[in-house]
Design a protein around this motif. Structure first.
Motif, PDB file in Angstrom:
ATOM      1  N   THR A 159       0.857  -1.183   0.000  1.00  0.00           N
ATOM      2  CA  THR A 159       0.000   0.000   0.000  1.00  0.00           C
ATOM      3  C   THR A 159       0.894   1.234   0.000  1.00  0.00           C
ATOM      4  N   PRO A 160       0.336   2.425  -0.294  1.00  0.00           N
ATOM      5  CA  PRO A 160       1.142   3.646  -0.227  1.00  0.00           C
ATOM      6  C   PRO A 160       1.780   3.857   1.148  1.00  0.00           C
ATOM      7  N   HIS A 161       1.119   3.370   2.201  1.00  0.00           N
ATOM      8  CA  HIS A 161       1.701   3.490   3.538  1.00  0.00           C
ATOM      9  C   HIS A 161       2.812   2.460   3.757  1.00  0.00           C
ATOM     10  N   SER A 162       2.561   1.218   3.342  1.00  0.00           N
ATOM     11  CA  SER A 162       3.543   0.165   3.640  1.00  0.00           C
ATOM     12  C   SER A 162       4.857   0.384   2.904  1.00  0.00           C
ATOM     13  N   SER A 186      -2.181 -15.715 -14.917  1.00  0.00           N
ATOM     14  CA  SER A 186      -3.356 -14.931 -15.286  1.00  0.00           C
ATOM     15  C   SER A 186      -4.653 -15.631 -14.908  1.00  0.00           C
ATOM     16  N   THR A 187      -4.614 -16.942 -14.716  1.00  0.00           N
ATOM     17  CA  THR A 187      -5.795 -17.671 -14.271  1.00  0.00           C
ATOM     18  C   THR A 187      -5.969 -17.548 -12.763  1.00  0.00           C
ATOM     19  N   VAL A 188      -4.878 -17.772 -12.041  1.00  0.00           N
ATOM     20  CA  VAL A 188      -4.947 -17.681 -10.579  1.00  0.00           C
ATOM     21  C   VAL A 188      -5.333 -16.263 -10.142  1.00  0.00           C
ATOM     22  N   GLU A 189      -4.774 -15.262 -10.807  1.00  0.00           N
ATOM     23  CA  GLU A 189      -5.054 -13.863 -10.466  1.00  0.00           C
ATOM     24  C   GLU A 189      -6.103 -13.273 -11.408  1.00  0.00           C
ATOM     25  N   GLY A 190      -6.966 -14.138 -11.930  1.00  0.00           N
ATOM     26  CA  GLY A 190      -7.915 -13.726 -12.958  1.00  0.00           C
ATOM     27  C   GLY A 190      -8.874 -12.628 -12.534  1.00  0.00           C
ATOM     28  N   ASP A 191      -9.196 -12.540 -11.234  1.00  0.00           N
ATOM     29  CA  ASP A 191     -10.125 -11.504 -10.786  1.00  0.00           C
ATOM     30  C   ASP A 191      -9.591 -10.112 -11.099  1.00  0.00           C
ATOM     31  N   PHE A 192      -8.314  -9.893 -10.806  1.00  0.00           N
ATOM     32  CA  PHE A 192      -7.761  -8.565 -11.079  1.00  0.00           C
ATOM     33  C   PHE A 192      -7.642  -8.325 -12.586  1.00  0.00           C
ATOM     34  N   TYR A 193      -7.188  -9.336 -13.326  1.00  0.00           N
ATOM     35  CA  TYR A 193      -7.106  -9.181 -14.783  1.00  0.00           C
ATOM     36  C   TYR A 193      -8.451  -8.764 -15.347  1.00  0.00           C
ATOM     37  N   THR A 240      -3.129   6.244 -14.766  1.00  0.00           N
ATOM     38  CA  THR A 240      -3.724   6.752 -13.530  1.00  0.00           C
ATOM     39  C   THR A 240      -4.696   5.753 -12.929  1.00  0.00           C
ATOM     40  N   PHE A 241      -5.610   5.239 -13.744  1.00  0.00           N
ATOM     41  CA  PHE A 241      -6.681   4.417 -13.187  1.00  0.00           C
ATOM     42  C   PHE A 241      -6.279   2.957 -13.019  1.00  0.00           C
ATOM     43  N   THR A 242      -5.204   2.529 -13.671  1.00  0.00           N
ATOM     44  CA  THR A 242      -4.634   1.223 -13.342  1.00  0.00           C
ATOM     45  C   THR A 242      -4.065   1.255 -11.930  1.00  0.00           C
ATOM     46  N   LYS A 243      -3.385   2.347 -11.605  1.00  0.00           N
ATOM     47  CA  LYS A 243      -2.859   2.488 -10.244  1.00  0.00           C
ATOM     48  C   LYS A 243      -3.994   2.587  -9.226  1.00  0.00           C
ATOM     49  N   ALA A 244      -5.054   3.289  -9.593  1.00  0.00           N
ATOM     50  CA  ALA A 244      -6.191   3.412  -8.678  1.00  0.00           C
ATOM     51  C   ALA A 244      -6.866   2.063  -8.459  1.00  0.00           C
ATOM     52  N   ALA A 246      -5.518  -0.902  -8.748  1.00  0.00           N
ATOM     53  CA  ALA A 246      -4.627  -1.731  -7.941  1.00  0.00           C
ATOM     54  C   ALA A 246      -4.768  -1.399  -6.461  1.00  0.00           C
ATOM     55  N   GLN A 247      -4.761  -0.108  -6.131  1.00  0.00           N
ATOM     56  CA  GLN A 247      -4.847   0.277  -4.725  1.00  0.00           C
ATOM     57  C   GLN A 247      -6.192  -0.098  -4.115  1.00  0.00           C
ATOM     58  N   LYS A 248      -7.248  -0.083  -4.912  1.00  0.00           N
ATOM     59  CA  LYS A 248      -8.548  -0.519  -4.410  1.00  0.00           C
ATOM     60  C   LYS A 248      -8.556  -2.025  -4.119  1.00  0.00           C
ATOM     61  N   ASN A 249      -7.598  -2.753  -4.693  1.00  0.00           N
ATOM     62  CA  ASN A 249      -7.445  -4.185  -4.437  1.00  0.00           C
ATOM     63  C   ASN A 249      -6.308  -4.470  -3.463  1.00  0.00           C
ATOM     64  N   ASN A 250      -5.889  -3.439  -2.711  1.00  0.00           N
ATOM     65  CA  ASN A 250      -4.771  -3.570  -1.764  1.00  0.00           C
ATOM     66  C   ASN A 250      -3.488  -4.018  -2.458  1.00  0.00           C
ATOM     67  N   LEU A 251      -3.300  -3.537  -3.681  1.00  0.00           N
ATOM     68  CA  LEU A 251      -2.090  -3.767  -4.463  1.00  0.00           C
ATOM     69  C   LEU A 251      -1.529  -2.415  -4.870  1.00  0.00           C
ATOM     70  N   MET A 252      -0.334  -2.439  -5.449  1.00  0.00           N
ATOM     71  CA  MET A 252       0.232  -1.226  -6.022  1.00  0.00           C
ATOM     72  C   MET A 252       0.845  -1.545  -7.377  1.00  0.00           C
ATOM     73  N   ALA A 253       0.666  -0.623  -8.305  1.00  0.00           N
ATOM     74  CA  ALA A 253       1.305  -0.712  -9.616  1.00  0.00           C
ATOM     75  C   ALA A 253       2.290   0.435  -9.751  1.00  0.00           C
TER      76      ALA A 253
END
Length: 465
Positions: A159-162, A186-193, A240-244, A246-253
């Motif tokens: 996250t931006p904090h971590s 891409s199958t295991v992480e298919g939800d984000f894709y 911009t919105f790829t990063k957004a 990702a952060q909504k999924n507790n990830l960062m790009a």
């Protein structure tokens, strides 16, 4: 409903936009514009304020053209600075950029979003305005320009904090190891894709291809071809919105050019083609010539090759960009060209009348898409105007070959900024105000870096020297 048939994507005029906004239940509308570094800056406007701004523009503090990625004000620019007291500059909302934001709702409907651009005096240094000037040059020459951008970006379970708490060390990659083009990942992480693909479809910035690249948690997304102006808009929205998302999924790009010396850098490749406005035919395709390369495509490519060393700071805009440009990491070091050669700066891609194009491979993922596209397109058009011929074609691995000194690319941001300052072609194509301002901002960026002591310096010199 297909993105192209949605009401917001059918907007072409101010009147169209007014009707859509008036019919909306939203109390506020969101607007954004590009700063020098390609970061979207913006605000919400109350509906009545926004409708007035659609008709006559609105005032926006010109500091967004006068600060860096950390909101630190440049001390070496003429147009902006404390000496100007940071007045407002006029901004125009671009009606045809309207989109819904599926990541954000208001009053039960997706937020409306519009891109904007500076007008008046500020237009001379506005990144979007820069690209529009180059596109007008193409129009005056009888061409319509198409483009497609490809971006590599690393994903992290952070996250931006971590990342700050960890001081950007020992970060956890989204997935481990090297696994390019992985169907498993891409199958295991298919939800984000699926979320990413769907968001891009809904926002009319469709991804033509998406896959894992070689490296832990790295993806590559190729945006579908479009007119050059629309492609630049789509590129800045995509980043911009790829990063957004990702952060909504507790990830960062991250779109840094090179975040770790252990892994290859992240590119922002640019595919370009021209069509004749009068006939609609490709200006690059000639089946009677080798590689189907028309004389105009040859001159276009020669222009990019000729001016790439001078325009380098417009493709590689940060100190970090130059960490990517080292031998053996899929990033060219000289202004070379080849046919289907991924070790050269320019890759000629022979194809049909529809697909004949050139790929500019020098760009990194951190580049401002408006500025990088303007540099590539402007150089190519200047090559056509001057009737330039490309240098000798490169066969095989360009990394292992020696080339003439005039093809050598600058190795640092400071050197690149000096080359741009001295470039008469840059002043002709982009205007002296932009060249002066942008070069100064790159010099500032280099100076900020030189003020700091890196971990590498401490480890190398602290005890031994």
């Amino acid at each position: 409903m297909d993105a192209h048939t949605k009401p917001e994507r059918a907007i072409k005029t101010v009147e169209d936009a007014i009707r859509l906004v008036e019919a909306s239940g939203l109390t506020h509308i969101k607007v954004g514009l590009s700063d020098i570094d390609g970061i979207l800056r913006g605000k919400y406007l109350r509906k009545d304020k926004f409708l007035g701004a659609l008709r006559s523009g609105f005032a926006f503090c010109n500091v967004v053209l006068g600060w860096d990625a950390d909101d630190q004000m440049y001390d070496n620019t003429k147009y902006t600075g404390w000496h100007t007291a940071y007045p407002d500059a006029m901004v125009r909302i671009v009606p045809e950029t309207c989109r819904r934001l599926p990541l954000e709702q208001g009053n039960g409907e997706d937020m409306l979003f519009f891109l904007a651009e500076f007008v008046g005096d500020a237009e001379a240094i506005c990144p979007r305005g820069l690209l529009q000037r180059v596109l007008k040059r193409a129009t005056d020459m009888g061409f319509e320009a198409s483009a497609a951008l490809e971006y590599e970006f690393f994903m992290f379970e952070e996250t931006p904090h971590s990342v700050r708490e960890k001081n950007y060390r020992d970060l956890k990659n989204w997935t481990p190891g090297n696994f390019g083009y992985s169907v498993l990942r891409s199958t295991v992480e298919g939800d984000f894709y699926r979320q990413l693909l769907d968001m891009c479809e809904q926002m009319d910035m469709p991804i033509e291809g998406l896959h894992t690249e070689t490296g832990p948690g790295v993806l590559e997304a190729a945006l579908a071809v479009d007119g050059a102006s629309d492609m630049a808009d789509k590129a800045i929205l995509f980043k911009t919105f790829t990063k957004a998302l990702a952060q909504k999924n507790n990830l960062m790009a991250t779109f840094m050019a090179k975040w770790s010396h252990d892994h290859p850098g992240q590119s922002g490749h640019i595919h370009l083609s021209l069509r004749e406005a009068s006939t609609g035919k490709s200006a690059f395709y000639d089946e009677s010539r080798p590689y189907n390369m028309s004389a105009r495509q040859a001159s276009f490519m020669a222009g990019v090759q000729r001016y790439l060393p001078e325009f380098m700071s417009m493709f590689a805009q940060t100190v970090n960009s130059y960490s990517r440009l080292v031998p053996g990491y899929w990033a060219p070091l000289d202004a070379t060209w080849g046919v289907e050669n991924r070790t050269t700066a320019l890759r000629l891609i022979p194809g049909s009348e529809k697909s004949q194009r050139v790929e500019v491979r020098i760009g990194s993922a951190d580049a401002n898409p408006y500025i990088a596209l303007a540099a590539a397109l402007g150089a190519g058009l200047h090559g056509i105007e001057q009737g330039l011929d490309p240098g000798e074609i490169v066969q095989g691995n360009a990394y292992t070959q020696e080339f003439p000194a005039h093809l050598k690319l600058p190795c640092t941001l400071w050197e690149s900024a000096q080359r741009l300052r001295q470039s008469q072609a840059a002043k002709t194509l982009f205007g002296e105000p932009f060249v002066e301002h942008f070069a100064a901002t790159r010099e500032w960026e280099e100076r900020q870096f030189r003020r700091h002591v890196t971990d590498w310096e401490l480890a190398r010199y602290f005890e031994i020297i």
